[in-house]
Motif scaffolding. Sequence first.
Motif, PDB file in Angstrom:
ATOM      1  N   ARG B 261       0.906  34.450  39.444  1.00 21.31           N
ATOM      2  CA  ARG B 261      -0.078  34.169  38.383  1.00 21.31           C
ATOM      3  C   ARG B 261      -1.502  34.098  38.925  1.00 21.31           C
ATOM      4  O   ARG B 261      -2.457  34.129  38.154  1.00 21.31           O
ATOM      5  CB  ARG B 261       0.295  32.895  37.625  1.00 21.31           C
ATOM      6  CG  ARG B 261       0.130  31.608  38.388  1.00 21.31           C
ATOM      7  CD  ARG B 261       0.501  30.422  37.511  1.00 21.31           C
ATOM      8  NE  ARG B 261       0.401  29.167  38.225  1.00 21.31           N
ATOM      9  CZ  ARG B 261      -0.730  28.489  38.385  1.00 21.31           C
ATOM     10  NH1 ARG B 261      -1.860  28.943  37.892  1.00 21.31           N
ATOM     11  NH2 ARG B 261      -0.727  27.356  39.062  1.00 21.31           N
ATOM     12  N   MET B 306      -0.021  38.260  33.741  1.00 18.31           N
ATOM     13  CA  MET B 306       0.914  38.340  34.863  1.00 18.31           C
ATOM     14  C   MET B 306       2.325  37.939  34.422  1.00 18.31           C
ATOM     15  O   MET B 306       2.492  36.942  33.735  1.00 18.31           O
ATOM     16  CB  MET B 306       0.473  37.382  35.975  1.00 18.31           C
ATOM     17  CG  MET B 306      -0.798  37.769  36.693  1.00 18.31           C
ATOM     18  SD  MET B 306      -0.611  39.276  37.659  1.00 18.31           S
ATOM     19  CE  MET B 306      -1.268  40.472  36.526  1.00 18.31           C
ATOM     20  N   GLU B 308       5.899  36.156  34.974  1.00 20.90           N
ATOM     21  CA  GLU B 308       6.196  34.953  35.768  1.00 20.90           C
ATOM     22  C   GLU B 308       7.674  34.650  35.818  1.00 20.90           C
ATOM     23  O   GLU B 308       8.421  34.999  34.909  1.00 20.90           O
ATOM     24  CB  GLU B 308       5.476  33.738  35.174  1.00 20.90           C
ATOM     25  CG  GLU B 308       4.066  33.595  35.698  1.00 20.90           C
ATOM     26  CD  GLU B 308       3.524  32.197  35.518  1.00 20.90           C
ATOM     27  OE1 GLU B 308       4.002  31.305  36.233  1.00 20.90           O
ATOM     28  OE2 GLU B 308       2.650  32.008  34.659  1.00 20.90           O
TER      29      GLU B 308
END
Lengths: 146, 330
Positions: B261, B306, B308
């Motif tokens: 992240r 992003m 995760e």
Amino acid sequence: MRRIATEKPAILSRLGPYRQSRFLLDVSDAPFLLLMQPEARRLTAHSRRAAAPDHDAAIRGGLAAFLAMLHGAEDGDALFFSGELQISGDTSAVLALRNALDDAELDLTEELAGISGQPLGRWLRRGSALVARKSGFILSRQEVMP
Amino acid sequence: MELVCPAGTPAALRAAVDAGAHTVYCGFADETNARNFPGLNFSREELADGVAYAQTRGAKVLVAINTFPRAGEQMLWHDAVRDAADLGAHAVILADLGLIAHAAEAHPGLRLHLSVQAAAANPDAINFYAQTFGIRRVVLPRVLSVEEITAINREIDVETEVFVFGGLCVMAEGRCSLSSYATGLSPNMNGVCSPASHVTYSDIGGNHEARLGDFLIHRTPKGMPVPYPTLCKGCFTSPDDKGNSQTGHIFEDPVSLDATRLIPALQKAGVSALKIEGRQRSRAYVAQVVRAFRAAVEAAEQGAPMPEGLLARLTEGQAATTGAYAKTWR
């Protein structure tokens, strides 16, 4: 074992001094224990009712975990961290074996099909794919798709 | 950003390249690199094949020669640098001042990267290596926050590479001797922290026990995971002031780094390359992690969110942290 050792000599060279080690493979859902002796190119089955054969290192776990690791579908350390595989004895020997087999990119279905000759080999490949789908076991090498 | 991926075997190198690695790093099968595990690493012939495989697919190969040569035995390290250069490595990753000086003098055309083992964590140290030896890239220790990396990048002219995934070492790397006290073997000189030759696992009284040398490092109930026994991540029992026993992790919990992240922030901080730890891991690990991080790097370049939590199963302790980067970690 002899065929694999002949076709993949890098396994023995990667094992280095641990090629002389005796590895006990305790597949929990198998009715017998396996003893692998790389230097002698020997894999033997032993009854669970008798005492385990003499060994230098042992790897214990379910068949699915062994097959997934051997075929490059699952990481050996991840299976170990999650408790699906346990080891005892000579840790260096276990690491050497894991690394040597990982680099060898074995495919048990192809090994069996190769021994069996053309017609039976074709049948084995088809049968293996079917059993893999039904059982969830990883029975052939996992390719990395670009 | 460039994705720099681990390979402990030729099969892992091919897996990394096929999964999308821009660059792969590896080492020779001896004490010259910091992952000197049994059954791992490359012969000269395997490196030549690996370089050819990577180059035909547009990827680069770096060779880590990042342990510290012992007096009188430096030829092993000198030969490693020469062979890496001759076999077409894009760069060598070095830590020792003497070896860096030798490489700069004997192989002036060879690109030099400064290993995390050199523990260069400030602009003065990095600029010294750059100005004195022509180091082109520094791998930053895992003790810096994103803000500190940003500040360092403002004061240096070389590329920075940071770890984003894998085993988390927060000691002063290249300087830590904990493993040496327990085993007599040094990660910095012999190339392996907590060597497997000194590790034993056993089942005692309904518990799994993991020992390093003579020291019991972890005891967990049967069925629970047992981490690899390293002293810095051990769980220890000691008496408190009142004589009551207390048990806990003194230095670190057995967790792994996952900075997915933070990739956009690291990009903004001026970081050139993202490094994945794990040359001791399998080709399955390499393929899964590299594929996930290649997708994350491409998402970062497009300004997309992003992904995760995709890789939790692959981490030590089955848990991950952003480490020092976000400074929420103790």
